[in-house]
Design an enzyme around this catalytic site. Sequence first.
Site, PDB file in Angstrom:
ATOM      1  N   GLY A  38      46.046  51.403  32.820  1.00 36.15           N
ATOM      2  CA  GLY A  38      45.433  51.061  34.102  1.00 36.15           C
ATOM      3  C   GLY A  38      45.192  49.569  34.176  1.00 36.15           C
TER       4      GLY A  38
ATOM      5  N   GLN B 120      40.812  42.058  36.829  1.00 31.89           N
ATOM      6  CA  GLN B 120      41.316  41.583  35.529  1.00 31.89           C
ATOM      7  C   GLN B 120      42.358  40.485  35.672  1.00 31.89           C
ATOM      8  OE1 GLN B 120      41.988  45.858  34.235  1.00 31.89           O
ATOM      9  NE2 GLN B 120      41.539  44.893  32.280  1.00 31.89           N
TER      10      GLN B 120
ATOM     11  N   CYS C  87      40.280  48.207  26.348  1.00 30.76           N
ATOM     12  CA  CYS C  87      40.405  47.469  27.607  1.00 30.76           C
ATOM     13  C   CYS C  87      41.277  46.246  27.364  1.00 30.76           C
ATOM     14  CB  CYS C  87      39.022  47.043  28.106  1.00 30.76           C
ATOM     15  SG  CYS C  87      39.080  46.150  29.673  1.00 30.76           S
ATOM     16  N   LEU C  88      42.209  46.015  28.260  1.00 26.36           N
ATOM     17  CA  LEU C  88      43.090  44.855  28.127  1.00 26.36           C
ATOM     18  C   LEU C  88      42.298  43.548  28.193  1.00 26.36           C
ATOM     19  CD1 LEU C  88      45.998  46.135  30.388  1.00 26.36           C
ATOM     20  CD2 LEU C  88      45.945  46.032  27.881  1.00 26.36           C
TER      21      LEU C  88
ATOM     22  N   HIS D 292      36.803  53.776  34.535  1.00 26.43           N
ATOM     23  CA  HIS D 292      36.885  52.499  33.822  1.00 26.43           C
ATOM     24  C   HIS D 292      37.358  51.390  34.778  1.00 26.43           C
ATOM     25  CE1 HIS D 292      38.249  50.079  30.132  1.00 26.43           C
ATOM     26  NE2 HIS D 292      38.912  49.496  31.121  1.00 26.43           N
ATOM     27  N   GLU D 293      38.402  51.689  35.559  1.00 25.79           N
ATOM     28  CA  GLU D 293      38.939  50.684  36.493  1.00 25.79           C
ATOM     29  C   GLU D 293      37.958  50.397  37.622  1.00 25.79           C
ATOM     30  OE1 GLU D 293      41.257  49.300  35.215  1.00 25.79           O
ATOM     31  OE2 GLU D 293      42.114  50.859  33.958  1.00 25.79           O
TER      32      GLU D 293
ATOM     33  N   HIS E  77      35.461  47.908  36.636  1.00 21.80           N
ATOM     34  CA  HIS E  77      35.942  46.515  36.719  1.00 21.80           C
ATOM     35  C   HIS E  77      35.694  45.939  38.113  1.00 21.80           C
ATOM     36  CE1 HIS E  77      37.913  45.714  32.890  1.00 21.80           C
ATOM     37  NE2 HIS E  77      38.650  46.806  32.952  1.00 21.80           N
TER      38      HIS E  77
HETATM   39  O1  GNR Z   1      45.041  50.719  28.637  1.00 21.04           O
HETATM   40  C1  GNR Z   1      43.890  51.158  28.721  1.00 21.04           C
HETATM   41  N1  GNR Z   1      43.543  52.270  28.021  1.00 21.04           N
HETATM   42  C2  GNR Z   1      42.351  52.943  28.192  1.00 21.04           C
HETATM   43  C3  GNR Z   1      42.010  53.899  27.242  1.00 21.04           C
HETATM   44  C4  GNR Z   1      40.848  54.619  27.365  1.00 21.04           C
HETATM   45  C5  GNR Z   1      40.029  54.401  28.446  1.00 21.04           C
HETATM   46  C6  GNR Z   1      40.336  53.442  29.382  1.00 21.04           C
HETATM   47  C7  GNR Z   1      41.499  52.718  29.269  1.00 21.04           C
HETATM   48  S1  GNR Z   1      41.922  51.540  30.467  1.00 21.04           S
HETATM   49  C8  GNR Z   1      42.895  50.442  29.527  1.00 21.04           C
HETATM   50  C9  GNR Z   1      43.519  49.382  30.430  1.00 21.04           C
HETATM   51  C10 GNR Z   1      42.426  48.556  31.046  1.00 21.04           C
HETATM   52  O2  GNR Z   1      41.780  47.753  30.452  1.00 21.04           O
HETATM   53  N2  GNR Z   1      42.151  48.815  32.293  1.00 21.04           N
HETATM   54  O3  GNR Z   1      41.147  48.168  32.898  1.00 21.04           O
HETATM   55 NI    NI Z   2      39.759  47.574  31.354  1.00 19.52          NI
END
Ligand code: GNR
Ligand code: NI
Length: 180
Positions: free
Chosen positions: A46, A51, A91-92, A133-134, A137
């Site tokens: 995601g 980001q 998270c990236l 999660h997104e 952000h």
């Molecule tokens: O790549 C991603 N893997 C992930 C794994 C578990 C819970 C959330 C994520 S999101 C993350 C990519 C990212 O940072 N998205 O904002």
């Molecule tokens: Ni993230």
Amino acid sequence: MAKLTILEYPDTRLRTKASPVVDFDAALGTLIGDMLETMYAAPGIGLAATQVDVHQRLLVIDVSADRDQPLVFANPEILAREGVGTMEEGCLSVPGIFDEVDRAASVRVRYQDQNGTFHEAGFEGLLAVCLQHEMDHLDGRLFVDYLSELKRERIRKKLEKDRRERAAHGGSTPVAARAL
Ligand code: GNR
Ligand code: NI
């Protein structure tokens, strides 16, 4: 298409609260294409516009094994949450750090697609976790905010050190490129 630069914690721009998407135009289509390219290259499941330093309520997700089922959500809103589950998240924007977070097990979401058409749907499993999660952000929240202050400080120090070393040695501190 272009690969975009992903902001990393503790960059304060990650704390920006994004504004609604209002223009469903060609530029939005280009941004979505660039975000998908950036997400696939990372690789991640995601990516939120926040980001890549674009502060609009837009995110892309692909949790498919073959990486061929891109989903686009503009102006997403959670209408209902059900249950709770724990998942190890990464998270990236917090590279190489993984820890457990509790979130709703399923969510009902209203959102717009890239043409501005409204949709309502339910999501569960990894997709539900990734959506939450997104969406965090877009409100300037990171998964590390759910961890203890002590862990967060350790993570901040490690990432600042990694970043300094990357700057000094021209670029390659290995980062776990696993699963994500
Ligand atoms: O790549 C991603 N893997 C992930 C794994 C578990 C819970 C959330 C994520 S999101 C993350 C990519 C990212 O940072 N998205 O904002
Ligand atoms: Ni993230």
